[in-house]
Design a protein around this motif. Structure first.
Motif, PDB file in Angstrom:
ATOM      1  N   ALA A 114       4.133  59.745 -27.306  1.00  0.00           N
ATOM      2  CA  ALA A 114       2.369  59.195 -28.016  1.00  0.00           C
ATOM      3  C   ALA A 114       2.828  58.290 -28.766  1.00  0.00           C
ATOM      4  N   LEU A 115       1.351  57.204 -28.775  1.00  0.00           N
ATOM      5  CA  LEU A 115       1.025  56.640 -30.124  1.00  0.00           C
ATOM      6  C   LEU A 115      -0.299  56.800 -30.945  1.00  0.00           C
ATOM      7  N   GLN A 116      -0.247  56.971 -31.105  1.00  0.00           N
ATOM      8  CA  GLN A 116      -2.387  57.084 -32.216  1.00  0.00           C
ATOM      9  C   GLN A 116      -2.543  56.146 -32.508  1.00  0.00           C
ATOM     10  N   LEU A 117      -3.765  55.650 -32.404  1.00  0.00           N
ATOM     11  CA  LEU A 117      -4.027  54.067 -32.364  1.00  0.00           C
ATOM     12  C   LEU A 117      -5.593  54.228 -33.523  1.00  0.00           C
ATOM     13  N   GLY A 118      -5.574  53.563 -34.417  1.00  0.00           N
ATOM     14  CA  GLY A 118      -6.908  53.546 -34.267  1.00  0.00           C
ATOM     15  C   GLY A 118      -7.344  52.134 -34.801  1.00  0.00           C
ATOM     16  N   PHE A 119      -8.828  52.615 -34.794  1.00  0.00           N
ATOM     17  CA  PHE A 119      -9.355  50.802 -34.724  1.00  0.00           C
ATOM     18  C   PHE A 119     -11.111  51.282 -35.478  1.00  0.00           C
ATOM     19  N   ASP A 120     -11.114  49.831 -35.991  1.00  0.00           N
ATOM     20  CA  ASP A 120     -12.372  49.960 -36.916  1.00  0.00           C
ATOM     21  C   ASP A 120     -12.611  50.848 -38.438  1.00  0.00           C
ATOM     22  N   ASP A 121     -12.735  50.602 -38.958  1.00  0.00           N
ATOM     23  CA  ASP A 121     -12.257  51.115 -40.700  1.00  0.00           C
ATOM     24  C   ASP A 121     -13.761  51.523 -40.817  1.00  0.00           C
ATOM     25  N   VAL A 122     -14.166  52.018 -41.796  1.00  0.00           N
ATOM     26  CA  VAL A 122     -14.528  53.390 -41.712  1.00  0.00           C
ATOM     27  C   VAL A 122     -14.331  53.925 -43.614  1.00  0.00           C
ATOM     28  N   LYS A 123     -16.062  53.942 -44.037  1.00  0.00           N
ATOM     29  CA  LYS A 123     -15.736  54.630 -45.592  1.00  0.00           C
ATOM     30  C   LYS A 123     -15.106  55.907 -45.454  1.00  0.00           C
ATOM     31  N   ALA A 124     -13.865  56.336 -46.169  1.00  0.00           N
ATOM     32  CA  ALA A 124     -13.515  57.278 -46.734  1.00  0.00           C
ATOM     33  C   ALA A 124     -14.721  58.826 -47.036  1.00  0.00           C
ATOM     34  N   SER A 125     -15.514  58.177 -47.551  1.00  0.00           N
ATOM     35  CA  SER A 125     -16.034  59.643 -47.422  1.00  0.00           C
ATOM     36  C   SER A 125     -17.193  59.470 -45.961  1.00  0.00           C
ATOM     37  N   ARG A 126     -16.978  59.289 -45.618  1.00  0.00           N
ATOM     38  CA  ARG A 126     -17.209  59.655 -43.837  1.00  0.00           C
ATOM     39  C   ARG A 126     -16.741  60.308 -42.844  1.00  0.00           C
ATOM     40  N   LYS A 127     -15.449  60.305 -43.588  1.00  0.00           N
ATOM     41  CA  LYS A 127     -14.472  60.939 -43.137  1.00  0.00           C
ATOM     42  C   LYS A 127     -14.011  62.429 -43.410  1.00  0.00           C
ATOM     43  N   THR A 128     -13.239  63.275 -42.307  1.00  0.00           N
ATOM     44  CA  THR A 128     -13.094  64.582 -43.771  1.00  0.00           C
ATOM     45  C   THR A 128     -11.576  64.692 -44.938  1.00  0.00           C
ATOM     46  N   LYS A 129     -11.688  65.330 -45.105  1.00  0.00           N
ATOM     47  CA  LYS A 129      -9.599  65.538 -46.103  1.00  0.00           C
ATOM     48  C   LYS A 129      -8.382  64.867 -45.562  1.00  0.00           C
TER      49      LYS A 129
END
Length: 217
Positions: free
Chosen positions: A47-62
């Motif tokens: 599988a390929l895992q794709l990511g789209f649309d940057d987000v602030k690191a403060s809004r994501k988990t470690k």
């Protein structure tokens, strides 16, 4: 099979080569970053895992931030996997970008999105019930679902309403796939896909665009 993550921009109209006016949906697709390459040897499947649309690191988990760091990219707001065949040859690496050019030879696509939420809806709106007669004799019951007792009888299993009975309830906000839509054009400079017809969700909603898995008749 090609796949991209994107965001619904909105609907408009375009003319085709025959001078016909077509209703189309514009989707900003990619560029998508390959967050992870999964193989049968390491993960049990390809599988390929794709990511789209940057987000602030403060809004994501470690863990999500560390996962993005491994791909040498920033955390992404929308991440999805594309399953590959067991014998597929993966030609991209973690951290690479995939653009709309991957659909250069594609004519028909499927679009997966989340439909608009309608809140609590009655059975007439939710399931297209006909309602009660509008003539003389019906009072304050025109949009009633009708009798439910016949569906609440099941000897040996209690008298509750059984699962599956069409009644009022939450409508919309569900995963919806529209299939075999024509890919009208591609704007490589602006990362846009122009797809004939409507796609699920409101403007600004995230969608998955993939090569159609069926042949359009």
């Amino acid at each position: 099979m090609a796949m991209l993550l994107g965001k619904k921009v909105g609907m408009t109209q375009v003319y085709n080569d025959k001078g016909q006016l077509l209703p189309v949906t514009v989707i900003q697709a990619g560029p998508c970053v390959v967050m992870q390459v999964k193989t049968k040897e390491t993960d049990g499947y390809n599988a390929l895992q794709l990511g789209f649309d940057d987000v602030k690191a403060s809004r994501k988990t470690k863990p999500a931030i560390g996962h993005a760091d491994k791909a040498k990219t920033t955390p992404k707001r929308f991440v999805r996997e594309m399953r590959l065949a067991d014998d597929a040859k993966v030609e991209v690496n973690s951290g690479d970008s995939i653009t709309v050019e991957t659909f250069a030879d594609t004519k028909i696509v499927d679009v997966i999105g989340t439909s608009k939420g309608k809140g609590f809806a009655g059975p007439m709106k939710r399931y297209h019930f006909g309602g009660m007669p509008g003539s003389h004799g019906t009072e304050r019951k025109h949009r009633s679902p009708g009798s439910q007792a016949g569906y609440g009888t099941d000897r040996g299993h209690g008298g509750d309403i059984k699962k599956g009975k069409k009644m009022g309830g939450h409508m919309g906000a569900e995963r919806v796939t529209v299939k075999t839509h024509q890919l009208v054009s591609i704007d490589k400079d602006s990362n846009l896909l122009v797809i004939k017809g409507s796609v699920p969700g409101a403007a600004g909603g995230y969608v998955v665009v993939r090569t159609s898995q069926k042949t359009k008749v």
